[in-house]
Motif scaffolding. Structure first.
Motif, short mmCIF file in Angstrom:
data_model
loop_
_atom_site.label_atom_id
_atom_site.label_comp_id
_atom_site.label_asym_id
_atom_site.label_seq_id
_atom_site.Cartn_x
_atom_site.Cartn_y
_atom_site.Cartn_z
N GLY A 112 36.01 78.47 36.27
CA GLY A 112 37.28 77.69 35.74
C GLY A 112 37.17 76.20 35.72
O GLY A 112 37.48 75.52 34.59
N LEU A 113 36.49 75.78 36.52
CA LEU A 113 36.15 74.34 36.64
C LEU A 113 35.13 74.09 35.50
O LEU A 113 35.12 72.93 34.91
N GLU A 114 34.05 74.76 35.34
CA GLU A 114 33.07 74.54 34.26
C GLU A 114 33.73 74.50 33.07
O GLU A 114 33.22 73.75 32.00
N HIS A 115 34.92 75.33 32.86
CA HIS A 115 35.40 75.64 31.54
C HIS A 115 36.55 74.12 31.23
O HIS A 115 37.14 74.21 30.17
N GLY A 116 36.53 73.61 32.48
CA GLY A 116 37.61 72.51 32.31
C GLY A 116 38.83 72.47 32.95
O GLY A 116 39.99 71.63 32.67
N ALA A 117 39.22 73.36 33.81
CA ALA A 117 40.29 73.37 34.73
C ALA A 117 40.42 72.15 35.53
O ALA A 117 39.24 71.65 35.99
N ASP A 118 41.49 71.66 35.86
CA ASP A 118 41.56 70.28 36.55
C ASP A 118 41.51 70.81 38.18
O ASP A 118 41.11 69.86 39.06
N ASP A 119 41.99 72.01 38.42
CA ASP A 119 42.14 72.28 40.05
C ASP A 119 42.39 74.07 39.93
O ASP A 119 42.46 74.50 38.75
N TYR A 120 42.54 74.44 41.10
CA TYR A 120 42.49 75.89 41.14
C TYR A 120 43.09 76.30 42.60
O TYR A 120 43.21 75.33 43.53
N ILE A 121 44.04 77.54 42.56
CA ILE A 121 44.69 77.86 43.66
C ILE A 121 44.37 79.48 43.67
O ILE A 121 44.60 79.90 42.82
N PRO A 122 43.94 80.02 44.82
CA PRO A 122 43.64 81.20 45.08
C PRO A 122 44.91 82.02 45.23
O PRO A 122 45.98 81.56 46.10
N LYS A 123 44.96 82.98 44.65
CA LYS A 123 46.15 84.17 44.88
C LYS A 123 45.78 85.37 46.06
O LYS A 123 44.67 85.67 45.90
N PRO A 124 46.87 85.60 46.83
CA PRO A 124 48.02 85.12 46.85
C PRO A 124 48.25 83.90 47.54
O PRO A 124 47.60 83.52 48.28
N TYR A 125 49.14 83.11 47.01
CA TYR A 125 49.43 81.67 47.82
C TYR A 125 50.74 81.41 47.91
O TYR A 125 51.88 82.37 47.64
N HIS A 126 51.13 80.72 48.82
CA HIS A 126 52.46 80.31 49.46
C HIS A 126 53.07 79.24 48.38
O HIS A 126 52.28 78.44 47.96
N HIS A 127 54.37 79.56 48.14
CA HIS A 127 55.06 78.69 46.91
C HIS A 127 54.82 77.31 47.48
O HIS A 127 54.83 76.50 46.53
N HIS A 128 54.86 76.95 48.73
CA HIS A 128 54.86 75.67 49.03
C HIS A 128 53.40 74.79 48.83
O HIS A 128 53.31 73.69 48.43
N GLU A 129 52.40 75.76 48.96
CA GLU A 129 51.21 75.18 48.48
C GLU A 129 51.02 74.95 46.90
O GLU A 129 50.47 74.08 46.69
N LEU A 130 51.51 75.75 46.21
CA LEU A 130 51.46 75.70 44.88
C LEU A 130 52.20 74.25 44.47
O LEU A 130 51.84 73.59 43.76
N VAL A 131 53.31 74.30 45.06
CA VAL A 131 54.17 73.00 44.75
C VAL A 131 53.49 71.63 45.36
O VAL A 131 53.36 70.71 44.59
N ALA A 132 52.84 71.70 46.43
CA ALA A 132 51.91 70.75 46.77
C ALA A 132 50.83 70.32 45.82
O ALA A 132 50.54 69.10 45.43
N ARG A 133 50.48 71.25 45.30
CA ARG A 133 49.11 70.97 44.35
C ARG A 133 49.77 70.40 43.10
O ARG A 133 49.32 69.57 42.45
N ILE A 134 50.67 71.00 42.52
CA ILE A 134 51.45 70.46 41.23
C ILE A 134 51.92 68.79 41.69
O ILE A 134 51.69 68.12 40.72
N LYS A 135 52.83 68.60 42.65
CA LYS A 135 52.81 67.31 42.79
C LYS A 135 51.70 66.19 43.07
O LYS A 135 51.88 65.15 42.58
N ALA A 136 50.64 66.62 43.78
CA ALA A 136 49.59 66.04 43.84
C ALA A 136 49.02 65.62 42.20
O ALA A 136 48.26 64.57 42.04
N LEU A 137 48.80 66.66 41.68
CA LEU A 137 48.35 66.27 40.19
C LEU A 137 49.00 65.45 39.38
O LEU A 137 48.70 64.46 38.87
N PHE A 138 50.51 65.52 39.50
CA PHE A 138 51.30 64.85 38.94
C PHE A 138 51.30 63.18 39.41
O PHE A 138 51.40 62.19 38.85
N ARG A 139 51.09 63.16 40.94
CA ARG A 139 50.97 61.76 41.62
C ARG A 139 49.64 61.19 40.81
O ARG A 139 49.67 60.03 40.70
N ARG A 140 48.60 61.98 40.88
CA ARG A 140 47.27 61.27 40.37
C ARG A 140 47.59 60.80 38.86
O ARG A 140 47.20 59.82 38.45
N ILE A 141 48.05 61.65 38.06
CA ILE A 141 48.39 61.10 36.76
C ILE A 141 49.08 59.82 36.70
O ILE A 141 48.90 58.89 36.11
#
Length: 228
Positions: free
Chosen positions: A90-119
């Motif tokens: 995924g990273l080789e093909h150009g993904a910005d980040d990854y999250i392994p499944k199954p994941y907790h919704h809190h972790e997914l939101v944290a990753r999303i917020k971190a990505l938008f903060r960086r942008i």
């Protein structure tokens, strides 16, 4: 309000995430196969894609490869837990980040917020915020990169890594610092995300005029952007 596209064939997950992300202030649209997901991602109406690997009609890697030929839209891959090969691909093909499944919704939101903060952090108020080392130039306000006056297309994570290295050109930058600035999160054990983003950058930047790579590995410490 940020617009997020989820490409995942799990109908129940899509409904749950729509409700959960709405409470966090995000609007989520869902596609359940790779082909329709790719078409939606290319409309230009989304700020982020959450992309599953296992999809009908077109798998997540093929969707990502096709998307990257036309767009640098931020992508977080959803990979099976323990499948490190999927993460690397995924990273080789150009993904910005990854999250392994199954994941907790809190972790997914944290990753999303971190990505938008960086942008958002990469969009300064100063319009002419240029950084340059030799023939390599980066414009912070427009998030554009030029090498020998030719445009270089980078993903959001690659841009974040290059920006951090350029701001400390000639100095070693620790991987943890790069992870915090480029991905908005701490670097976990056995996490090769930064290594893969640096590898992708090297391929896109090629060699300097002296035949050396723009980015040098300093074993046990991190990376350094080489300058004369």
């Amino acid at each position: 309000m940020y617009q997020i596209l989820l490409i995942d064939d799990d109908y129940e997950l899509g409904e749950l995430l729509q409700e959960y992300l709405a409470m966090e202030g995000y609007q989520l649209a869902v596609c359940h196969d790779g082909e329709s997901g790719l078409a939606s991602a290319l409309t230009g109406q989304y700020d982020l894609v959450l992309l599953d690997v296992m999809l009908p009609k077109m798998n997540g890697f093929d969707v990502l490869k096709q998307l990257r030929t036309e767009s640098m839209l931020p992508v977080i891959m959803l990979t099976a837990r323990g499948e490190s090969v999927d993460r690397v691909l995924g990273l080789e093909h150009g993904a910005d980040d990854y999250i392994p499944k199954p994941y907790h919704h809190h972790e997914l939101v944290a990753r999303i917020k971190a990505l938008f903060r960086r942008i958002e952090a990469g969009q300064p108020k100063v319009a002419n915020a240029w950084l340059q080392v030799d023939e390599l130039k980066l414009h912070k306000a427009t998030r554009s990169v030029k090498l020998h006056d030719e445009d270089v297309e980078l993903t959001g994570a690659e841009f974040g890594v290059l920006l951090t290295l350029l701001e400390s050109a000639g100095e070693v930058v620790d991987k943890e610092v790069l992870s915090q600035s480029a991905l908005g999160r701490r670097l976990s054990a056995f996490d090769r995300s930064i290594d893969m983003h640096v590898s992708n950058l090297r391929k896109k930047l090629g060699e300097r005029n002296d035949g050396k790579a723009y980015i040098k590995t300093v074993r046990g410490q991190g990376y350094i952007l080489v300058q004369d």
